[in-house]
Design a protein around this motif. Sequence first.
Motif, PDB file in Angstrom:
ATOM      1  N   VAL A 254     -20.937  27.748 -25.631  1.00 28.84           N
ATOM      2  CA  VAL A 254     -19.867  27.896 -26.615  1.00 28.84           C
ATOM      3  C   VAL A 254     -20.226  27.065 -27.844  1.00 28.84           C
ATOM      4  O   VAL A 254     -20.410  25.848 -27.744  1.00 28.84           O
ATOM      5  CB  VAL A 254     -18.504  27.441 -26.052  1.00 28.84           C
ATOM      6  N   GLY A 255     -20.360  27.716 -28.988  1.00 26.46           N
ATOM      7  CA  GLY A 255     -20.653  27.005 -30.220  1.00 26.46           C
ATOM      8  C   GLY A 255     -21.948  26.222 -30.184  1.00 26.46           C
ATOM      9  O   GLY A 255     -22.052  25.153 -30.794  1.00 26.46           O
ATOM     10  N   GLY A 256     -22.962  26.740 -29.486  1.00 23.86           N
ATOM     11  CA  GLY A 256     -24.249  26.060 -29.409  1.00 23.86           C
ATOM     12  C   GLY A 256     -24.278  24.890 -28.457  1.00 23.86           C
ATOM     13  O   GLY A 256     -25.248  24.128 -28.445  1.00 23.86           O
ATOM     14  N   MET A 257     -23.231  24.737 -27.628  1.00 20.08           N
ATOM     15  CA  MET A 257     -23.182  23.643 -26.661  1.00 20.08           C
ATOM     16  C   MET A 257     -23.097  24.184 -25.237  1.00 20.08           C
ATOM     17  O   MET A 257     -22.595  25.291 -25.002  1.00 20.08           O
ATOM     18  CB  MET A 257     -21.991  22.723 -26.953  1.00 20.08           C
ATOM     19  N   PHE A 258     -23.615  23.410 -24.307  1.00 19.43           N
ATOM     20  CA  PHE A 258     -23.566  23.739 -22.884  1.00 19.43           C
ATOM     21  C   PHE A 258     -22.256  23.192 -22.325  1.00 19.43           C
ATOM     22  O   PHE A 258     -22.075  21.978 -22.225  1.00 19.43           O
ATOM     23  CB  PHE A 258     -24.767  23.114 -22.166  1.00 19.43           C
ATOM     24  N   VAL A 259     -21.338  24.092 -21.997  1.00 15.30           N
ATOM     25  CA  VAL A 259     -20.012  23.704 -21.533  1.00 15.30           C
ATOM     26  C   VAL A 259     -19.926  23.922 -20.025  1.00 15.30           C
ATOM     27  O   VAL A 259     -20.191  25.028 -19.538  1.00 15.30           O
ATOM     28  CB  VAL A 259     -18.912  24.495 -22.259  1.00 15.30           C
ATOM     29  N   VAL A 260     -19.544  22.874 -19.304  1.00 15.13           N
ATOM     30  CA  VAL A 260     -19.395  22.928 -17.846  1.00 15.13           C
ATOM     31  C   VAL A 260     -17.904  22.894 -17.543  1.00 15.13           C
ATOM     32  O   VAL A 260     -17.220  21.911 -17.843  1.00 15.13           O
ATOM     33  CB  VAL A 260     -20.131  21.756 -17.168  1.00 15.13           C
ATOM     34  N   VAL A 261     -17.423  23.989 -16.950  1.00 10.16           N
ATOM     35  CA  VAL A 261     -15.985  24.173 -16.746  1.00 10.16           C
ATOM     36  C   VAL A 261     -15.651  24.046 -15.260  1.00 10.16           C
ATOM     37  O   VAL A 261     -16.330  24.620 -14.405  1.00 10.16           O
ATOM     38  CB  VAL A 261     -15.531  25.554 -17.259  1.00 10.16           C
ATOM     39  N   GLY A 262     -14.579  23.307 -14.972  1.00 15.13           N
ATOM     40  CA  GLY A 262     -14.046  23.255 -13.616  1.00 15.13           C
ATOM     41  C   GLY A 262     -14.926  22.503 -12.636  1.00 15.13           C
ATOM     42  O   GLY A 262     -15.668  21.592 -12.988  1.00 15.13           O
ATOM     43  N   GLY A 263     -14.834  22.910 -11.375  1.00 18.33           N
ATOM     44  CA  GLY A 263     -15.524  22.204 -10.308  1.00 18.33           C
ATOM     45  C   GLY A 263     -14.612  21.176  -9.661  1.00 18.33           C
ATOM     46  O   GLY A 263     -13.445  21.013 -10.056  1.00 18.33           O
ATOM     47  N   TYR A 264     -15.149  20.470  -8.656  1.00 20.23           N
ATOM     48  CA  TYR A 264     -14.342  19.476  -7.941  1.00 20.23           C
ATOM     49  C   TYR A 264     -15.250  18.378  -7.401  1.00 20.23           C
ATOM     50  O   TYR A 264     -16.446  18.604  -7.149  1.00 20.23           O
ATOM     51  CB  TYR A 264     -13.559  20.131  -6.801  1.00 20.23           C
ATOM     52  N   PRO A 265     -14.726  17.166  -7.220  1.00 19.03           N
ATOM     53  CA  PRO A 265     -15.524  16.068  -6.669  1.00 19.03           C
ATOM     54  C   PRO A 265     -15.666  16.190  -5.155  1.00 19.03           C
ATOM     55  O   PRO A 265     -15.027  17.039  -4.523  1.00 19.03           O
ATOM     56  CB  PRO A 265     -14.724  14.819  -7.056  1.00 19.03           C
TER      57      PRO A 265
END
Length: 399
Positions: A254-265
């Motif tokens: 998104v917008g030239g950036m690597f976006v990491v969405v969600g997940g869980y510990p």
Amino acid sequence: MITPTPTPTPDDTDHTLQLRKQEPAARARMEPPPATPMGDLIPGLPEDMARECLLRVGFQHLPTARRVSRGWKAELESPSHHRSRRRHALLALAQARPPLAGSGPAGKYAASGAGYSFRLVLHDPAAGSWAPLPAPPGGGRLPLFCQLAAAGEGGPAAKLLVLGGWDPETWAPTAAVHVYDFLSGAWRRGADMPPPRRSFFACAAVGGKVFVAGGHDEEKNALRSAATYDAEADEWTALPDMARERDEPRGVCVGGMFVVVGGYPTEAQGRFAGSAEAFDPATWSWGPMEERVIEDGACPRACCAVPDAAGSTMYMLRDGCVVARDAEGGDSWRTLARLPEDARAATTVASIGDGRVVVLGAEHTVYVLSHNQTTPSWTRVAAPPEFAGHVQAACCVQI
């Protein structure tokens, strides 16, 4: 006794001179004509017209056309040729082979590992065509839960990458990387992903490179680590760690950036968080944590984004609709269109640019939403029976 050399007569001298004069002409008839630097691309056609013809060679025929002559190879590999070609958006799919076509998503948990069999398929949403890709080396079966990404899109170096996953025989996680070159039509083995061996990680292409982050290790510990892969140099580079552990996140550009969405510990085990982190390659750093990008508890697998650095819109399947979120528009999602009835259970979604979003429905159908117009509209394409299997991973490839 020494025999004296005879003195040539005038007739002999004239005959020898005539033969010497004829030698260059005789040699010219025997030798092939000298090649021009490029030769004739297509005999009998002007160069500009021949180049126009080569621009119309379909991507699936490029490996064969490249072997026709040195001139064709040089032309098809030239940057000017690829700047002139119209970019074509395709979907690369890790899809179950026909025997598993009716098993649906639950088929991935089949009791017998021998039943697993996935392959790579290319789908052209515009033409409605389907075609299998050659299998990567090493048995012809894709790793289970592998990730797909495209690098060098739109140019002569367009490549499809298959990263990680589980060995289909042993279910052991693999760090293998396989790289398919659309121009040569050949696979090569890339450098392995750096340790630890991760499963269910975020993956996306950003600025010609492929980024991975999160997932879990072989002890089921959620990970914060990340890395990037340069397919041309065949090199991995470690990134700074994320702020949080993220197992089963989604990676988008998104917008030239690597976006990491969600997940869980590790301790949450399946309770997804709605936060996101964005890595900026220009500053080589992660930005501030952003909370509630998606709803807490929502699976981020239903997210996607336009596959280019300029895109700033993220899409998601939510509550029976396709919704969109603009990077510059704050944290609000807007509804684009309701999903068709037989696509309500879909989990695979991909954006292919030009305001088009592809949703793979449960009834072996593909829906393309076009929303760059006054009224968003759906186009429906039925998958042939041999391409109706469950889709495990998907990515857009711009060729």
